[in-house]
Write a protein that holds these residues in place. Structure first.
Motif, PDB file in Angstrom:
ATOM      1  N   PHE A  22      -1.582   8.354  -3.847  1.00  0.00           N
ATOM      2  CA  PHE A  22      -2.017   8.379  -5.242  1.00  0.00           C
ATOM      3  C   PHE A  22      -0.909   9.012  -6.062  1.00  0.00           C
ATOM      4  O   PHE A  22      -0.367  10.059  -5.712  1.00  0.00           O
ATOM      5  CB  PHE A  22      -3.307   9.178  -5.425  1.00  0.00           C
ATOM      6  N   LYS A  23      -0.575   8.361  -7.167  1.00  0.00           N
ATOM      7  CA  LYS A  23       0.443   8.901  -8.064  1.00  0.00           C
ATOM      8  C   LYS A  23      -0.111   8.831  -9.483  1.00  0.00           C
ATOM      9  O   LYS A  23      -0.444   7.747  -9.973  1.00  0.00           O
ATOM     10  CB  LYS A  23       1.730   8.077  -7.952  1.00  0.00           C
ATOM     11  N   ALA A  24      -0.273   9.964 -10.134  1.00  0.00           N
ATOM     12  CA  ALA A  24      -0.776  10.005 -11.511  1.00  0.00           C
ATOM     13  C   ALA A  24       0.271   9.428 -12.457  1.00  0.00           C
ATOM     14  O   ALA A  24       1.471   9.678 -12.300  1.00  0.00           O
ATOM     15  CB  ALA A  24      -1.112  11.435 -11.909  1.00  0.00           C
ATOM     16  N   ASN A  25      -0.200   8.646 -13.426  1.00  0.00           N
ATOM     17  CA  ASN A  25       0.695   8.050 -14.410  1.00  0.00           C
ATOM     18  C   ASN A  25       0.082   8.290 -15.785  1.00  0.00           C
ATOM     19  O   ASN A  25      -0.821   7.559 -16.200  1.00  0.00           O
ATOM     20  CB  ASN A  25       0.883   6.556 -14.146  1.00  0.00           C
ATOM     21  N   PRO A  26       0.573   9.291 -16.516  1.00  0.00           N
ATOM     22  CA  PRO A  26      -0.014   9.610 -17.825  1.00  0.00           C
ATOM     23  C   PRO A  26       0.191   8.514 -18.870  1.00  0.00           C
ATOM     24  O   PRO A  26      -0.435   8.538 -19.923  1.00  0.00           O
ATOM     25  CB  PRO A  26       0.696  10.907 -18.230  1.00  0.00           C
ATOM     26  N   GLU A  27       1.028   7.521 -18.594  1.00  0.00           N
ATOM     27  CA  GLU A  27       1.249   6.424 -19.529  1.00  0.00           C
ATOM     28  C   GLU A  27       0.124   5.400 -19.512  1.00  0.00           C
ATOM     29  O   GLU A  27       0.019   4.571 -20.421  1.00  0.00           O
ATOM     30  CB  GLU A  27       2.585   5.744 -19.234  1.00  0.00           C
ATOM     31  N   LEU A  28      -0.729   5.428 -18.474  1.00  0.00           N
ATOM     32  CA  LEU A  28      -1.844   4.484 -18.379  1.00  0.00           C
ATOM     33  C   LEU A  28      -3.014   4.950 -19.246  1.00  0.00           C
ATOM     34  O   LEU A  28      -3.234   6.142 -19.424  1.00  0.00           O
ATOM     35  CB  LEU A  28      -2.310   4.341 -16.924  1.00  0.00           C
ATOM     36  N   GLU A  29      -3.754   3.976 -19.760  1.00  0.00           N
ATOM     37  CA  GLU A  29      -4.951   4.262 -20.549  1.00  0.00           C
ATOM     38  C   GLU A  29      -6.058   4.766 -19.627  1.00  0.00           C
ATOM     39  O   GLU A  29      -6.031   4.529 -18.420  1.00  0.00           O
ATOM     40  CB  GLU A  29      -5.428   2.989 -21.262  1.00  0.00           C
ATOM     41  N   ASP A  30      -7.081   5.419 -20.203  1.00  0.00           N
ATOM     42  CA  ASP A  30      -8.234   5.839 -19.418  1.00  0.00           C
ATOM     43  C   ASP A  30      -8.904   4.629 -18.785  1.00  0.00           C
ATOM     44  O   ASP A  30      -9.145   3.620 -19.450  1.00  0.00           O
ATOM     45  CB  ASP A  30      -9.256   6.574 -20.291  1.00  0.00           C
ATOM     46  N   GLY A  31      -9.183   4.691 -17.499  1.00  0.00           N
ATOM     47  CA  GLY A  31      -9.831   3.599 -16.784  1.00  0.00           C
ATOM     48  C   GLY A  31      -8.874   2.532 -16.281  1.00  0.00           C
ATOM     49  O   GLY A  31      -9.263   1.664 -15.518  1.00  0.00           O
ATOM     50  N   GLU A  32      -7.625   2.573 -16.722  1.00  0.00           N
ATOM     51  CA  GLU A  32      -6.635   1.579 -16.278  1.00  0.00           C
ATOM     52  C   GLU A  32      -6.044   2.017 -14.940  1.00  0.00           C
ATOM     53  O   GLU A  32      -5.701   3.179 -14.747  1.00  0.00           O
ATOM     54  CB  GLU A  32      -5.522   1.438 -17.316  1.00  0.00           C
ATOM     55  N   VAL A  33      -5.948   1.088 -14.000  1.00  0.00           N
ATOM     56  CA  VAL A  33      -5.415   1.376 -12.673  1.00  0.00           C
ATOM     57  C   VAL A  33      -4.397   0.312 -12.322  1.00  0.00           C
ATOM     58  O   VAL A  33      -4.646  -0.884 -12.512  1.00  0.00           O
ATOM     59  CB  VAL A  33      -6.548   1.373 -11.609  1.00  0.00           C
ATOM     60  N   ASN A  34      -3.246   0.721 -11.816  1.00  0.00           N
ATOM     61  CA  ASN A  34      -2.243  -0.204 -11.294  1.00  0.00           C
ATOM     62  C   ASN A  34      -2.186  -0.024  -9.788  1.00  0.00           C
ATOM     63  O   ASN A  34      -2.163   1.102  -9.302  1.00  0.00           O
ATOM     64  CB  ASN A  34      -0.857   0.082 -11.871  1.00  0.00           C
ATOM     65  N   VAL A  35      -2.156  -1.120  -9.054  1.00  0.00           N
ATOM     66  CA  VAL A  35      -2.033  -1.073  -7.602  1.00  0.00           C
ATOM     67  C   VAL A  35      -0.764  -1.809  -7.229  1.00  0.00           C
ATOM     68  O   VAL A  35      -0.568  -2.957  -7.616  1.00  0.00           O
ATOM     69  CB  VAL A  35      -3.254  -1.728  -6.914  1.00  0.00           C
ATOM     70  N   ILE A  36       0.083  -1.139  -6.461  1.00  0.00           N
ATOM     71  CA  ILE A  36       1.328  -1.744  -5.986  1.00  0.00           C
ATOM     72  C   ILE A  36       1.247  -1.805  -4.464  1.00  0.00           C
ATOM     73  O   ILE A  36       0.978  -0.802  -3.810  1.00  0.00           O
ATOM     74  CB  ILE A  36       2.555  -0.917  -6.420  1.00  0.00           C
ATOM     75  N   VAL A  37       1.471  -2.998  -3.921  1.00  0.00           N
ATOM     76  CA  VAL A  37       1.465  -3.180  -2.472  1.00  0.00           C
ATOM     77  C   VAL A  37       2.899  -3.389  -2.033  1.00  0.00           C
ATOM     78  O   VAL A  37       3.569  -4.306  -2.505  1.00  0.00           O
ATOM     79  CB  VAL A  37       0.583  -4.388  -2.067  1.00  0.00           C
ATOM     80  N   GLU A  38       3.360  -2.534  -1.127  1.00  0.00           N
ATOM     81  CA  GLU A  38       4.726  -2.641  -0.624  1.00  0.00           C
ATOM     82  C   GLU A  38       4.680  -2.959   0.864  1.00  0.00           C
ATOM     83  O   GLU A  38       3.908  -2.365   1.607  1.00  0.00           O
ATOM     84  CB  GLU A  38       5.489  -1.338  -0.829  1.00  0.00           C
ATOM     85  N   ALA A  39       5.513  -3.903   1.286  1.00  0.00           N
ATOM     86  CA  ALA A  39       5.620  -4.269   2.695  1.00  0.00           C
ATOM     87  C   ALA A  39       7.000  -4.855   2.938  1.00  0.00           C
ATOM     88  O   ALA A  39       7.691  -5.244   1.989  1.00  0.00           O
ATOM     89  CB  ALA A  39       4.539  -5.275   3.072  1.00  0.00           C
ATOM     90  N   ALA A  40       7.372  -4.927   4.202  1.00  0.00           N
ATOM     91  CA  ALA A  40       8.681  -5.488   4.553  1.00  0.00           C
ATOM     92  C   ALA A  40       8.742  -6.977   4.247  1.00  0.00           C
ATOM     93  O   ALA A  40       9.796  -7.494   3.891  1.00  0.00           O
ATOM     94  CB  ALA A  40       8.973  -5.239   6.038  1.00  0.00           C
ATOM     95  N   ALA A  41       7.583  -7.639   4.392  1.00  0.00           N
ATOM     96  CA  ALA A  41       7.541  -9.091   4.153  1.00  0.00           C
ATOM     97  C   ALA A  41       6.123  -9.477   3.736  1.00  0.00           C
ATOM     98  O   ALA A  41       5.166  -8.778   4.054  1.00  0.00           O
ATOM     99  CB  ALA A  41       7.949  -9.844   5.409  1.00  0.00           C
ATOM    100  N   PRO A  42       5.969 -10.596   3.023  1.00  0.00           N
ATOM    101  CA  PRO A  42       4.628 -11.047   2.604  1.00  0.00           C
ATOM    102  C   PRO A  42       3.884 -11.713   3.769  1.00  0.00           C
ATOM    103  O   PRO A  42       3.970 -12.916   3.972  1.00  0.00           O
ATOM    104  CB  PRO A  42       4.926 -12.044   1.481  1.00  0.00           C
TER     105      PRO A  42
END
Length: 151
Positions: free
Chosen positions: A5-25
């Protein structure tokens, strides 16, 4: 797999970004992304359906089946049916892929209302849904339906 979990104060209340990282799709990565997307889509428990004279708010859980009829869509719920000029693909985009599965080119069903599957002729099946609704499962869509039922 690690979850951070990484807090991002630039996001609006209720807004969530999910980033999926992997070596390959990989298929596992694709499934994870579909699951996250389904959670986001199902966060809203209802969907707006525009009929000829009004906009109806329908609980997603009450939708039993959606069928193409000519230029219209017939949305069958546990209590009534609605007709809309919407396109099937656009309405499906608002529904959770975990619960709603396409069973032919023209029909989508809610798995939560599926009561049984019966073998039919020529490789097709018949889906019996709540409210005594029956829909034909095209043999082309049977494998995807079986997979959805196992998930």
């Amino acid at each position: 797999m690690s979850i951070i979990f990484k807090a991002n104060p630039e996001l609006e209340d209720g807004e969530v970004n999910v980033i999926v990282e992997a070596a390959a799709p990989t298929p596992a990565v694709a499934e994870l992304m579909r699951s996250v997307e389904a959670i986001g889509q199902s966060a809203s428990g209802s969907v707006a359906i525009e009929t000829s004279n009004r906009l109806e708010i329908v609980r997603k859980s009450a939708i039993v089946a959606i069928a193409v009829q000519g230029d219209d869509l017939l949305v069958r719920t546990t209590t009534h049916s609605l007709t809309t000029r919407n396109r099937l693909v656009r309405l499906m985009a608002k529904l959770s892929p975990r619960d709603f599965v396409q069973i032919s080119r023209q029909v989508v069903i809610n798995l939560r209302h599926l009561e049984s599957l019966e073998a039919s002729y020529s490789g097709n099946m018949t889906a019996r849904l709540s409210g005594d609704i029956r829909e034909t499962v095209s043999r082309r869509y049977v494998p995807a339906l079986r997979e959805a039922l196992e998930a």
